[in-house]
Design a protein around this motif. Structure first.
Motif, PDB file in Angstrom:
ATOM      1  N   ARG A 193       0.100   9.626   7.882  1.00  0.00           N
ATOM      2  CA  ARG A 193      -0.579   8.995   9.012  1.00  0.00           C
ATOM      3  C   ARG A 193      -2.056   8.769   8.673  1.00  0.00           C
ATOM      4  O   ARG A 193      -2.618   7.695   8.921  1.00  0.00           O
ATOM      5  N   GLN A 194      -2.680   9.782   8.082  1.00  0.00           N
ATOM      6  CA  GLN A 194      -4.082   9.652   7.696  1.00  0.00           C
ATOM      7  C   GLN A 194      -4.258   8.660   6.554  1.00  0.00           C
ATOM      8  O   GLN A 194      -5.217   7.890   6.519  1.00  0.00           O
ATOM      9  N   LEU A 195      -3.320   8.681   5.602  1.00  0.00           N
ATOM     10  CA  LEU A 195      -3.414   7.810   4.436  1.00  0.00           C
ATOM     11  C   LEU A 195      -3.295   6.337   4.837  1.00  0.00           C
ATOM     12  O   LEU A 195      -4.062   5.491   4.355  1.00  0.00           O
ATOM     13  N   VAL A 196      -2.349   6.031   5.714  1.00  0.00           N
ATOM     14  CA  VAL A 196      -2.189   4.651   6.174  1.00  0.00           C
ATOM     15  C   VAL A 196      -3.432   4.202   6.934  1.00  0.00           C
ATOM     16  O   VAL A 196      -3.914   3.074   6.759  1.00  0.00           O
ATOM     17  N   LYS A 197      -3.973   5.070   7.776  1.00  0.00           N
ATOM     18  CA  LYS A 197      -5.199   4.740   8.506  1.00  0.00           C
ATOM     19  C   LYS A 197      -6.337   4.444   7.537  1.00  0.00           C
ATOM     20  O   LYS A 197      -7.100   3.483   7.726  1.00  0.00           O
ATOM     21  N   ALA A 198      -6.458   5.253   6.479  1.00  0.00           N
ATOM     22  CA  ALA A 198      -7.509   5.030   5.473  1.00  0.00           C
ATOM     23  C   ALA A 198      -7.296   3.708   4.741  1.00  0.00           C
ATOM     24  O   ALA A 198      -8.254   2.969   4.470  1.00  0.00           O
ATOM     25  N   ALA A 199      -6.034   3.388   4.431  1.00  0.00           N
ATOM     26  CA  ALA A 199      -5.732   2.129   3.734  1.00  0.00           C
ATOM     27  C   ALA A 199      -6.059   0.920   4.603  1.00  0.00           C
ATOM     28  O   ALA A 199      -6.560  -0.098   4.119  1.00  0.00           O
ATOM     29  N   VAL A 200      -5.780   1.005   5.904  1.00  0.00           N
ATOM     30  CA  VAL A 200      -6.136  -0.072   6.830  1.00  0.00           C
ATOM     31  C   VAL A 200      -7.648  -0.237   6.880  1.00  0.00           C
ATOM     32  O   VAL A 200      -8.168  -1.369   6.898  1.00  0.00           O
ATOM     33  N   HIS A 201      -8.362   0.869   6.887  1.00  0.00           N
ATOM     34  CA  HIS A 201      -9.826   0.836   6.900  1.00  0.00           C
ATOM     35  C   HIS A 201     -10.369   0.118   5.655  1.00  0.00           C
ATOM     36  O   HIS A 201     -11.278  -0.713   5.756  1.00  0.00           O
ATOM     37  N   LEU A 202      -9.802   0.416   4.498  1.00  0.00           N
ATOM     38  CA  LEU A 202     -10.212  -0.270   3.272  1.00  0.00           C
ATOM     39  C   LEU A 202      -9.897  -1.755   3.361  1.00  0.00           C
ATOM     40  O   LEU A 202     -10.717  -2.605   2.987  1.00  0.00           O
ATOM     41  N   GLN A 203      -8.704  -2.084   3.851  1.00  0.00           N
ATOM     42  CA  GLN A 203      -8.305  -3.485   3.972  1.00  0.00           C
ATOM     43  C   GLN A 203      -9.255  -4.245   4.899  1.00  0.00           C
ATOM     44  O   GLN A 203      -9.625  -5.391   4.616  1.00  0.00           O
ATOM     45  N   ASP A 204      -9.672  -3.619   5.986  1.00  0.00           N
ATOM     46  CA  ASP A 204     -10.604  -4.263   6.917  1.00  0.00           C
ATOM     47  C   ASP A 204     -11.938  -4.560   6.252  1.00  0.00           C
ATOM     48  O   ASP A 204     -12.665  -5.465   6.684  1.00  0.00           O
ATOM     49  N   ASN A 205     -12.267  -3.795   5.213  1.00  0.00           N
ATOM     50  CA  ASN A 205     -13.501  -4.016   4.457  1.00  0.00           C
ATOM     51  C   ASN A 205     -13.255  -4.821   3.182  1.00  0.00           C
ATOM     52  O   ASN A 205     -14.121  -4.882   2.310  1.00  0.00           O
ATOM     53  N   GLU A 206     -12.050  -5.413   3.083  1.00  0.00           N
ATOM     54  CA  GLU A 206     -11.655  -6.241   1.934  1.00  0.00           C
ATOM     55  C   GLU A 206     -11.763  -5.479   0.615  1.00  0.00           C
ATOM     56  O   GLU A 206     -12.167  -6.007  -0.412  1.00  0.00           O
ATOM     57  N   ILE A 207     -11.365  -4.209   0.666  1.00  0.00           N
ATOM     58  CA  ILE A 207     -11.373  -3.342  -0.516  1.00  0.00           C
ATOM     59  C   ILE A 207      -9.935  -3.006  -0.893  1.00  0.00           C
ATOM     60  O   ILE A 207      -9.146  -2.567  -0.050  1.00  0.00           O
ATOM     61  N   PHE A 208      -9.602  -3.207  -2.140  1.00  0.00           N
ATOM     62  CA  PHE A 208      -8.269  -2.917  -2.684  1.00  0.00           C
ATOM     63  C   PHE A 208      -8.429  -1.783  -3.690  1.00  0.00           C
ATOM     64  O   PHE A 208      -8.999  -1.971  -4.763  1.00  0.00           O
ATOM     65  N   HIS A 209      -7.941  -0.597  -3.344  1.00  0.00           N
ATOM     66  CA  HIS A 209      -8.092   0.571  -4.218  1.00  0.00           C
ATOM     67  C   HIS A 209      -7.334   0.377  -5.529  1.00  0.00           C
ATOM     68  O   HIS A 209      -7.822   0.720  -6.602  1.00  0.00           O
ATOM     69  N   ARG A 210      -6.141  -0.132  -5.478  1.00  0.00           N
ATOM     70  CA  ARG A 210      -5.268  -0.477  -6.596  1.00  0.00           C
ATOM     71  C   ARG A 210      -4.556   0.700  -7.253  1.00  0.00           C
ATOM     72  O   ARG A 210      -3.622   0.510  -8.017  1.00  0.00           O
ATOM     73  N   ASP A 211      -4.979   1.938  -6.991  1.00  0.00           N
ATOM     74  CA  ASP A 211      -4.326   3.065  -7.668  1.00  0.00           C
ATOM     75  C   ASP A 211      -4.193   4.264  -6.733  1.00  0.00           C
ATOM     76  O   ASP A 211      -4.517   5.394  -7.097  1.00  0.00           O
ATOM     77  N   ILE A 212      -3.698   4.007  -5.512  1.00  0.00           N
ATOM     78  CA  ILE A 212      -3.456   5.112  -4.587  1.00  0.00           C
ATOM     79  C   ILE A 212      -2.199   5.851  -5.042  1.00  0.00           C
ATOM     80  O   ILE A 212      -1.117   5.277  -5.144  1.00  0.00           O
ATOM     81  N   LYS A 213      -2.350   7.128  -5.349  1.00  0.00           N
ATOM     82  CA  LYS A 213      -1.246   7.966  -5.821  1.00  0.00           C
ATOM     83  C   LYS A 213      -1.591   9.408  -5.524  1.00  0.00           C
ATOM     84  O   LYS A 213      -2.714   9.717  -5.097  1.00  0.00           O
ATOM     85  N   VAL A 214      -0.643  10.308  -5.733  1.00  0.00           N
ATOM     86  CA  VAL A 214      -0.857  11.701  -5.335  1.00  0.00           C
ATOM     87  C   VAL A 214      -2.043  12.327  -6.071  1.00  0.00           C
ATOM     88  O   VAL A 214      -2.726  13.200  -5.535  1.00  0.00           O
ATOM     89  N   GLU A 215      -2.308  11.882  -7.297  1.00  0.00           N
ATOM     90  CA  GLU A 215      -3.445  12.440  -8.041  1.00  0.00           C
ATOM     91  C   GLU A 215      -4.792  11.963  -7.496  1.00  0.00           C
ATOM     92  O   GLU A 215      -5.823  12.587  -7.755  1.00  0.00           O
ATOM     93  N   ASN A 216      -4.799  10.859  -6.768  1.00  0.00           N
ATOM     94  CA  ASN A 216      -6.046  10.298  -6.235  1.00  0.00           C
ATOM     95  C   ASN A 216      -6.191  10.512  -4.735  1.00  0.00           C
ATOM     96  O   ASN A 216      -6.988   9.843  -4.078  1.00  0.00           O
ATOM     97  N   ILE A 217      -5.424  11.461  -4.211  1.00  0.00           N
ATOM     98  CA  ILE A 217      -5.541  11.844  -2.801  1.00  0.00           C
ATOM     99  C   ILE A 217      -5.929  13.313  -2.756  1.00  0.00           C
ATOM    100  O   ILE A 217      -5.207  14.175  -3.258  1.00  0.00           O
ATOM    101  N   LEU A 218      -7.075  13.586  -2.194  1.00  0.00           N
ATOM    102  CA  LEU A 218      -7.555  14.955  -2.082  1.00  0.00           C
ATOM    103  C   LEU A 218      -7.143  15.505  -0.718  1.00  0.00           C
ATOM    104  O   LEU A 218      -7.205  14.792   0.287  1.00  0.00           O
TER     105      LEU A 218
END
Length: 337
Positions: A193-218
């Motif tokens: 739930r938190q991860l999807v919310k964070a991804a929407v926030h990035l999308q709203d700022n036209e930011i594409f992380h490109r490598d969201i994975k378990v190693e890049n989630i703290l």
């Protein structure tokens, strides 16, 4: 990589980030499909050796030495947290108040993606993205999911980022390992739930992380409810969610099916695919997720999960990107609500 991040600027001032374009100079088909961990504290702290800069211009060399001295006067570097395809990260603290920080060293030849600001200057995309996120933050450091940039130094041959380091925290990869089995579905739901919310926030700022994975989630572990923080923006870019990309940056094993078929992918559908991959790994620890294996039905979704959870995972991992729901649509999925 167990990395952390932080807020603010660099010594030469902040570039304007309202415009500009992405400039990725070096194609990276795969940057870390796993992790390389550092030694433990018991084995001794890994201290960085001073680097000699091979610079012929005397005035520039003096400037660089002053910048190194400025960094060392402000921060104390300690043991290594991790290393990967985009640099090495060390634990440390700010000398004036002992505030914990993460110090990321990136050799210039590993700055794969750059951004051109409104002045025409090229800077690391990681710096540009984190500064844009910082500009729109209404709260203090630690108030949003992406880790904050505190400081940065361009030393000619390498870039040093000083990042927020939440304590206590561990990346999701280690968090799952510590559980010695799949996370409880309800806990996975809290994280997604938190991860999807964070991804929407990035999308709203036209930011594409490109490598969201378990190693890049703290995962911050200081309270009863795990809190998600996003790290490692070294392969990110500014883009519209529907813009097609022709060079893949990220973890090859997790590349969406459309990249395998047509060598094209876009931000929105790819990020939704990554949400499915993260959830799959959270609830099916053991064999690493590979898109090729999933498409061959070699990685079945567990039938012990609730129907809503299985459906959420299936829709995220829909093969056709045109049929895959958007981030804002999956945020409304019954499993998350």
């Amino acid at each position: 990589m167990d990395q952390d991040s932080a807020k603010q600027t660099k010594t030469r001032g902040s570039p304007a980030l309202s415009g500009g374009h992405e400039s990725c100079n070096t194609p990276v088909q795969e940057v870390t499909v796993g992790k390389r961990k550092s030694r433990t504290d018991d084995e001794g702290a890994n201290r960085e050796k001073k680097r000699r800069l091979d610079i012929k211009d005397t005035e520039l060399e003096v400037c660089q030495e002053v910048t190194v001295a400025e960094f060392e006067a402000k921060y104390q570097q300690q043991y290594m947290l991790g290393a990967g395809g985009c640099g090495s990260v060390f634990a440390g603290f700010r000398r004036k108040d002992y505030h914990p920080v993460a110090i990321k060293h990136i050799p210039k030849d590993q700055v794969y993606c750059k951004h051109q600001d409104d002045t025409g200057r090229e800077i690391s995309i990681e710096v540009a993205v984190m500064m844009r996120l910082q500009e729109e933050k209404s709260g203090s450091v630690g108030a949003s999911a992406p880790i904050s940039l505190l400081d940065w130094y361009d030393l000619g041959q390498e870039l040093i980022l000083v990042l927020e380091r939440p304590v206590p925290a561990v990346d999701l990869y280690e968090y799952i390992l510590a559980n010695k089995g799949p996370l409880p579905e309800e806990e996975a739901k809290i994280i997604l739930r938190q991860l999807v919310k964070a991804a929407v926030h990035l999308q709203d700022n036209e930011i594409f992380h490109r490598d969201i994975k378990v190693e890049n989630i703290l995962i911050e572990t200081g309270s009863d409810v795990p809190r998600v923080r996003l790290i490692d923006f070294g392969l990110s870019c500014f883009t519209k969610q529907e813009t097609l990309k022709g060079v893949f940056y990220g973890t090859r094993w997790h590349a969406p099916p459309e990249w395998r078929r047509s060598r094209q992918y876009s931000a929105g559908p790819t990020t939704v695919w990554q949400m499915g991959v993260v959830l799959f790994q959270t609830l099916h620890p053991g064999e690493p997720f590979k898109t090729s294996s999933f498409l061959k039905n070699l990685l079945p979704i567990s039938e012990t999960l609730s129907e809503k959870c299985q459906d959420f995972m299936r829709v995220c991992l829909t093969q056709d990107p045109k049929e895959r729901p958007s981030l804002k649509q999956i945020r409304l999925h019954p499993w998350l609500n």
